[in-house]
Design an enzyme around this catalytic site. Structure first.
Site, PDB file in Angstrom:
ATOM      1  N   ALA A  13       4.467   0.508  13.490  1.00 38.37           N
ATOM      2  CA  ALA A  13       4.911  -0.826  12.993  1.00 38.37           C
ATOM      3  C   ALA A  13       4.080  -2.034  13.440  1.00 38.37           C
ATOM      4  CB  ALA A  13       6.322  -0.887  13.492  1.00 38.37           C
ATOM      5  N   TRP A  42       3.665  10.425  18.999  1.00 41.27           N
ATOM      6  CA  TRP A  42       4.118  11.534  19.403  1.00 41.27           C
ATOM      7  C   TRP A  42       5.036  12.465  18.235  1.00 41.27           C
ATOM      8  CZ3 TRP A  42       6.710  12.805  24.743  1.00 41.27           C
ATOM      9  CH2 TRP A  42       5.925  12.348  25.686  1.00 41.27           C
ATOM     10  N   ALA A  43       4.921  11.570  17.126  1.00 43.77           N
ATOM     11  CA  ALA A  43       5.562  12.065  15.807  1.00 43.77           C
ATOM     12  C   ALA A  43       4.625  12.962  15.225  1.00 43.77           C
ATOM     13  CB  ALA A  43       5.556  10.549  14.870  1.00 43.77           C
ATOM     14  N   GLY A  45       6.154  15.526  12.422  1.00 42.14           N
ATOM     15  CA  GLY A  45       6.266  16.046  11.000  1.00 42.14           C
ATOM     16  C   GLY A  45       5.570  15.344   9.823  1.00 42.14           C
ATOM     17  N   GLY A  46       5.683  14.082   9.683  1.00 41.42           N
ATOM     18  CA  GLY A  46       4.872  13.439   8.690  1.00 41.42           C
ATOM     19  C   GLY A  46       5.825  12.188   8.212  1.00 41.42           C
ATOM     20  N   GLU A 111      11.241  18.921   4.743  1.00 46.11           N
ATOM     21  CA  GLU A 111      12.066  18.838   5.869  1.00 46.11           C
ATOM     22  C   GLU A 111      13.706  18.737   5.774  1.00 46.11           C
ATOM     23  OE1 GLU A 111      10.435  15.692   8.751  1.00 46.11           O
ATOM     24  OE2 GLU A 111       8.562  16.828   8.596  1.00 46.11           O
ATOM     25  N   HIS A 226      17.060  15.434  18.093  1.00 47.46           N
ATOM     26  CA  HIS A 226      16.342  16.325  17.171  1.00 47.46           C
ATOM     27  C   HIS A 226      16.652  17.718  17.746  1.00 47.46           C
ATOM     28  CE1 HIS A 226      13.172  18.433  15.463  1.00 47.46           C
ATOM     29  NE2 HIS A 226      12.731  17.374  14.782  1.00 47.46           N
ATOM     30  N   ARG A 279      19.875  16.728  10.016  1.00 47.81           N
ATOM     31  CA  ARG A 279      19.538  16.566  11.298  1.00 47.81           C
ATOM     32  C   ARG A 279      20.669  16.910  12.294  1.00 47.81           C
ATOM     33  NH1 ARG A 279      14.312  13.270  13.015  1.00 47.81           N
ATOM     34  NH2 ARG A 279      13.296  14.987  11.654  1.00 47.81           N
ATOM     35  N   HIS A 337      15.915  11.840  20.466  1.00 49.57           N
ATOM     36  CA  HIS A 337      14.781  11.498  19.466  1.00 49.57           C
ATOM     37  C   HIS A 337      14.606  10.168  18.974  1.00 49.57           C
ATOM     38  CE1 HIS A 337      11.569  12.836  17.005  1.00 49.57           C
ATOM     39  NE2 HIS A 337      12.230  12.741  15.880  1.00 49.57           N
ATOM     40  N   ARG A 372      19.576   9.241  10.420  1.00 47.96           N
ATOM     41  CA  ARG A 372      18.276   8.885   9.656  1.00 47.96           C
ATOM     42  C   ARG A 372      17.827  10.680   8.891  1.00 47.96           C
ATOM     43  NH1 ARG A 372      12.940  10.092  11.064  1.00 47.96           N
ATOM     44  NH2 ARG A 372      13.421  10.325  13.333  1.00 47.96           N
ATOM     45  N   SER A 377      10.743   7.645   9.496  1.00 44.25           N
ATOM     46  CA  SER A 377      10.915   6.663  10.550  1.00 44.25           C
ATOM     47  C   SER A 377       9.367   6.085  10.536  1.00 44.25           C
ATOM     48  CB  SER A 377      10.931   7.299  11.836  1.00 44.25           C
ATOM     49  OG  SER A 377      10.499   8.557  12.228  1.00 44.25           O
ATOM     50  N   LEU A 378       8.221   6.941  10.228  1.00 49.83           N
ATOM     51  CA  LEU A 378       6.896   6.381  10.293  1.00 49.83           C
ATOM     52  C   LEU A 378       6.876   5.673   8.921  1.00 49.83           C
ATOM     53  CD1 LEU A 378       4.562   9.557  11.050  1.00 49.83           C
ATOM     54  CD2 LEU A 378       4.928   7.324  12.550  1.00 49.83           C
TER      55      LEU A 378
HETATM   56  C1  SIN Z   1       9.748  16.140  13.185  1.00 46.80           C
HETATM   57  O1  SIN Z   1       8.611  16.530  13.208  1.00 46.80           O
HETATM   58  O2  SIN Z   1      10.505  17.007  13.116  1.00 46.80           O
HETATM   59  C2  SIN Z   1      10.142  14.834  13.375  1.00 46.80           C
HETATM   60  C3  SIN Z   1      10.073  14.052  12.122  1.00 46.80           C
HETATM   61  C4  SIN Z   1      11.185  12.856  12.197  1.00 46.80           C
HETATM   62  O3  SIN Z   1      11.656  12.271  13.161  1.00 46.80           O
HETATM   63  O4  SIN Z   1      11.322  12.286  11.227  1.00 46.80           O
END
Ligand code: SIN
Length: 517
Positions: A13, A42-43, A45-46, A111, A226, A279, A337, A372, A377-378
């Site tokens: 950000a 550290w993120a 997934g994507g 996801e 998470h 989630r 998380h 979320r 988040s990214l």
């Molecule tokens: C993950 O890779 O599971 C985390 C992705 C996220 O927090 O949106």
């Protein structure tokens, strides 16, 4: 010293905000403990964006709304999902090496909570790291961005006209000040928990700075856990929990008990979306199942070669533990998380204080509601990072809370609130794990409220507890055993501000009550 915009925070950000200001011709001072630090690298997934031929921002918006438990600010989420493809185009232009299919198109993962494949990723499950590395190198080559690396913001400078700059401390102890509007992009506070997928430095520092400057907080009770963090210590991470990305379930991983029974596909915890349920649902299911015995993530039924090729970073991280990602049962448990709330913000990062803007996890834009959607988040970092930088450069006015107070949004607690404690507990993270975790109850919340002082990191934890105690229902990531169902009376957002009683405001406010935008 002076800057057109001061950006605090060196994650996705902050870097995005700094680049937006520089591209618009402004001079930026970027203050960060470490450029490319925080939780961004550290993120795993994507980043979610409607890029597939079968996808649309409207479908992405619908999934975001469904996951958010009725509290998503739809206008803000529309901005998020509609601007996503353009911000991904920016990342590609800056050189982020997103993974591609054999035909050269972007590889799209899936996801939880997403109705289709729409997650772009890099290095398999090393997306955050690749994005920050790329943005950091672009920023280092941008002459309009002055880097103050290793420097700490000790306070926001405030006066009659709101925030006018920052007070700084250099690593050698020197102090100084910098004048200009401020964008806080300091991350969230999930690192306050002992069992967390975030570094310890993600401790709500920006929330404290904003609070001290008089900015309002919102939605702080909604902490996302998470579902699948490894339930084994990982020496390389110290006390932190190793995230096993949700993308593993997107590729078909199962959640099983010790007998191999799929928890979310059959039995009392079954859900129509099975392992790809939202989630909050999956985290609660694992929490519940673990009362009876361990829960495992299993990829044994999948093609081992394909699994190892898709997630090389996790293969490498698990190897020293003697674990094979593709063949071993991986014990998992939820871990703190992400925090959905933060400093109250409009769709341009404006807070309730003039001169103060926010972006990324520190911001409470309302895009996530009570829970979320994965990989938003990214995305929020790049969409709202850019917007906050430009808003700060343009001097966008703040939003006031006066109209909300006048509209009768004041929230009266049903019982007196215990006075704050006087000493920071030795193990704040353990207290949060125990009393402010996946499952909460009134006694535990009152215990936290009575123990914690209103200062530093404890202030943030106490405000999470206050929101959770006031909200006498369960919704999204906030679950109370003493009131386990959602209540329509609570379909609003809890706002907290120093010296002002808590408010329960309608979703989308203050626009709906005539507030200043
Ligand atoms: C993950 O890779 O599971 C985390 C992705 C996220 O927090 O949106």
């Amino acid at each position: 010293m002076q800057a057109d915009v001061i950006v605090v925070g060196g994650g996705v950000a902050g870097l995005t905000a700094a680049l937006a200001v520089a591209e618009a011709g402004g001079q930026v001072a970027l203050v960060a403990g470490a450029i490319g630090g925080g939780s961004s690298p550290w993120a795993q997934g994507g980043i979610a964006a409607a890029l597939g031929a079968d996808d649309s921002p409207a479908a992405h918006l619908a999934d975001t709304l469904t996951c958010g438990g009725g509290l998503v600010d739809e206008a803000a989420a529309r901005v998020l999902t509609e601007e996503a493809p353009a911000r991904v185009a920016d990342l590609l232009a800056w050189g982020v090496p997103f993974d591609r299919e054999a035909d050269g198109t972007l590889a799209l993962g899936r996801e939880g909570g997403h109705c289709r494949r729409r997650i772009i990723h890099a290095g398999g499950g090393a997306t955050g790291w690749h994005i920050v590395q790329t943005l950091a190198s672009v920023v280092r080559e941008t002459s309009r961005v002055r880097l103050l690396e290793g420097v700490t913001v000790i306070a926001l400078r405030t006066g009659l006209h709101g925030v006018s700059g920052v007070e700084l401390r250099w690593p050698d102890g020197r102090v100084g000040q910098l004048d200009g509007p401020v964008v806080l992009a300091t991350g969230g506070c999930a690192g306050l928990y002992q069992r967390s997928t975030n570094p310890e430095t993600v401790n709500g520092g920006g929330i404290v700075l904003g609070w001290q400057a008089g900015a309002a907080l919102v939605d702080l009770e909604f902490v996302q856990f998470h579902p699948t963090a490894l339930a084994l210590p990982v020496p390389a991470l110290g006390e932190r929990a190793l995230l096993l990305t949700e993308a593993l379930r997107g590729e078909g991983a199962w959640l099983c008990d010790a007998r191999g029974r799929r928890l979310l596909a059959e039995g009392p915890l079954a859900h129509p979306q099975a392992e790809l349920a939202p989630r909050d649902v999956v985290a609660r299911a694992i929490h519940t199942a673990r009362q009876e015995g361990p829960v495992f993530l299993s990829l044994r039924h999948l093609d081992a070669v394909a699994v190892r090729a898709r997630f090389p970073n996790l293969v490498t991280l698990l190897q020293p533990l003697g674990l094979d990602l593709a063949r071993d049962l991986l014990p998992v448990a939820p871990a703190a998380h992400y925090v959905m709330g933060g400093l109250w913000s409009d769709q341009h990062g404006a807070t309730t204080v003039p001169g103060l803007y926010v972006a990324g996890e520190v911001a409470g834009t309302g895009v996530h509601g009570a829970n979320r959607l994965a990989s938003n988040s990214l995305l929020e970092c790049v969409v709202f990072g850019r917007r906050a930088g430009l808003a700060a450069l343009a001097g966008r006015p703040p939003q006031g809370l006066d109209e909300l107070l006048a509209a009768g949004c004041e929230l009266v607690a049903e019982a007196p609130l215990p006075p704050p404690g006087s000493a920071m507990p030795a193990k704040l993270g353990t207290l949060l794990d125990q009393q402010l975790g996946v499952v909460r109850d009134e006694a535990g919340l009152l215990d936290v409220l009575a123990r914690l002082p209103e200062e530093g990191a404890a202030l943030v934890a106490r405000r999470i507890a206050l929101g959770a105690w006031l909200r006498r229902e369960s919704r999204g990531a906030h679950f109370r055993t003493d009131c386990p169902a959602p209540q329509s009376a609570w379909c609003g957002r809890i706002v907290q501000q120093r010296g002002v009683p808590p408010l329960l405001v309608p979703v989308g406010a203050p626009a709906q009550v005539g507030g200043r935008r």
